[in-house]
Design a protein around this motif. Sequence first.
Motif, mmCIF file in Angstrom:
data_model
loop_
_atom_site.group_PDB
_atom_site.id
_atom_site.type_symbol
_atom_site.label_atom_id
_atom_site.label_comp_id
_atom_site.label_asym_id
_atom_site.label_seq_id
_atom_site.Cartn_x
_atom_site.Cartn_y
_atom_site.Cartn_z
ATOM 1 N N ALA A 1 -6.937 -12.586 1.014
ATOM 2 C CA ALA A 1 -6.168 -11.534 1.020
ATOM 3 C C ALA A 1 -6.442 -10.191 1.544
ATOM 4 N N VAL A 2 -7.797 -10.227 0.848
ATOM 5 C CA VAL A 2 -7.691 -8.960 1.423
ATOM 6 C C VAL A 2 -7.362 -9.102 2.813
ATOM 7 N N ASP A 3 -8.289 -9.604 3.504
ATOM 8 C CA ASP A 3 -8.025 -9.773 5.409
ATOM 9 C C ASP A 3 -6.501 -10.326 5.792
ATOM 10 N N GLU A 4 -5.959 -10.562 5.105
ATOM 11 C CA GLU A 4 -4.901 -10.633 5.374
ATOM 12 C C GLU A 4 -3.802 -8.969 5.077
ATOM 13 N N VAL A 5 -3.995 -8.484 3.773
ATOM 14 C CA VAL A 5 -3.493 -7.155 4.284
ATOM 15 C C VAL A 5 -4.274 -6.069 5.489
ATOM 16 N N ASN A 6 -5.072 -5.374 5.403
ATOM 17 C CA ASN A 6 -6.083 -5.557 6.630
ATOM 18 C C ASN A 6 -5.171 -5.802 7.892
ATOM 19 N N GLY A 7 -4.886 -6.728 8.407
ATOM 20 C CA GLY A 7 -4.799 -7.506 9.146
ATOM 21 C C GLY A 7 -3.473 -7.002 9.749
ATOM 22 N N ALA A 8 -2.205 -6.497 8.319
ATOM 23 C CA ALA A 8 -0.904 -6.070 8.294
ATOM 24 C C ALA A 8 -0.696 -4.490 8.069
ATOM 25 N N GLY A 9 -2.280 -3.429 8.391
ATOM 26 C CA GLY A 9 -2.305 -2.346 8.905
ATOM 27 C C GLY A 9 -2.749 -1.797 7.440
ATOM 28 N N GLY A 10 -3.348 -2.198 5.999
ATOM 29 C CA GLY A 10 -4.014 -2.249 5.191
ATOM 30 C C GLY A 10 -2.609 -1.213 4.755
ATOM 31 N N ILE A 11 -3.835 -0.022 3.390
ATOM 32 C CA ILE A 11 -2.573 0.766 2.717
ATOM 33 C C ILE A 11 -2.529 1.973 3.482
ATOM 34 N N ALA A 12 -1.394 2.518 3.978
ATOM 35 C CA ALA A 12 -0.772 3.068 4.636
ATOM 36 C C ALA A 12 -1.988 3.798 5.704
ATOM 37 N N GLY A 13 -2.575 2.539 6.692
ATOM 38 C CA GLY A 13 -2.851 2.641 7.654
ATOM 39 C C GLY A 13 -4.720 2.537 7.178
ATOM 40 N N SER A 14 -5.158 2.620 6.161
ATOM 41 C CA SER A 14 -6.547 2.462 5.781
ATOM 42 C C SER A 14 -6.989 1.068 5.240
ATOM 43 N N PRO A 15 -7.780 0.643 5.836
ATOM 44 C CA PRO A 15 -8.712 -0.917 5.546
ATOM 45 C C PRO A 15 -8.555 -0.854 3.542
ATOM 46 N N ILE A 16 -9.038 -2.049 2.914
ATOM 47 C CA ILE A 16 -9.028 -2.297 2.402
ATOM 48 C C ILE A 16 -10.807 -2.560 2.265
ATOM 49 N N GLU A 17 -11.475 -2.293 1.577
ATOM 50 C CA GLU A 17 -13.177 -2.875 1.505
ATOM 51 C C GLU A 17 -13.225 -3.462 0.358
ATOM 52 N N LEU A 18 -13.515 -5.054 0.056
ATOM 53 C CA LEU A 18 -13.875 -5.205 -0.928
ATOM 54 C C LEU A 18 -15.747 -5.262 -1.348
ATOM 55 N N VAL A 19 -15.598 -4.612 -2.725
ATOM 56 C CA VAL A 19 -17.052 -3.946 -2.916
ATOM 57 C C VAL A 19 -17.398 -5.559 -4.522
ATOM 58 N N VAL A 20 -18.295 -6.531 -3.623
ATOM 59 C CA VAL A 20 -18.583 -7.672 -4.290
ATOM 60 C C VAL A 20 -20.056 -7.652 -5.478
#
Length: 370
Positions: free
Chosen positions: A45-64
């Motif tokens: 899901a993170v990869d798909e959100v980032n592939g669609a432009g992220g959050i207002a142009g900012s990528p999501i970074e998953l900190v596991v």
Amino acid sequence: MNAPSTASGTEPTDGSAVRIGALVPLTRPGWVEAGRHLLAGLELAVDEVNGAGGIAGSPIELVVRDTAADPQKATAAVDELARLGVAALAGEYHSVVGRAAAARADTLGVPFLCSSAVLDALTDEPTNWVARLAPPQSRGWKVYADFLLDAGHSRIAVAAQPSVYWASGIRILRDHLAPRGGTVTELDMSVLSPAEVCDALVDHHATALLLLTGFPEPAVSIVKAVRRDQRFAEVRIGAPAGQPEFAEWARLLGDDGAAIPFLRYLPETLSPLGARVEKMLGGRLGEAPSFVAFEGYDTITVLAESLRSHGTDRTRIAESWGRVAVEGTRGQIRLSRVEGIGVWQWVSAPVQVVDRDPAEPGRLRILRVD
């Protein structure tokens, strides 16, 4: 609702990543296979959100962070992730661990969207900081109890280990079955061997044995002992917590692992989105995705919608739970307040009773839908 910590998430203005902390069991004694599926869903899901432009142009970074089924480790991880400035927390499979993480997130003022933990009392008191996608244990286990009754099983034995989660399950079963003439006998696996469980089944005239135990052990040994005892050809083995969902169950038990009903949280038919995600998850995992993988994907889907609509400030995210409406892999997701549940809850999460087909243990059969 506690005041947010000073290290609250802030709006990125330079394209820097929006951090989401992910709590996942990746090592023993955690259920590693469940953790792997949960993480696969979160990451896809993170990869798909980032592939669609992220959050207002900012990528999501998953900190596991690995919780390893340890509440103290989860609490420490929440502390660390809060200091790192994550906008929100996501994940966790084990209910007792999810409860510890939820308590700490509430104290620190960090929004936490719990993916899989089902324990009704995820927090001691009502909170706006915590929301959950999985149905509460009381709903799923009542569905399971009705399935047993309809199949003619009213004398139930449970092979149980000490745990808040297992104790809650026993209480739900007992309270739901008793008015309908059912009985629940607890077999303490801290003192009984699998062979002694077999003798206890005879003593109590039980027609069903539920595995409220860890996996792979002692669950695997109990199944093998009962399957090999000719006295129990008609005894139904069940695993409401979902142990047979994962491929490791079939690998360890083969034909012995079939016809053991369990709960899973998928709709009877996947939507086009669900079918697409199923294919993508299967490619990542190298096997059919479990319901836990879908829960992970839906968690990020909900958080991304909140972040897009309400920003990355922690307080605004927590205040947005009741306004989020988004299409997930398992249906339309809306969070609301439910009497007796202290966190925001997806009320219409699907519930099934499923087992592995004895004729083809790799195939799952749907036995009941709620």
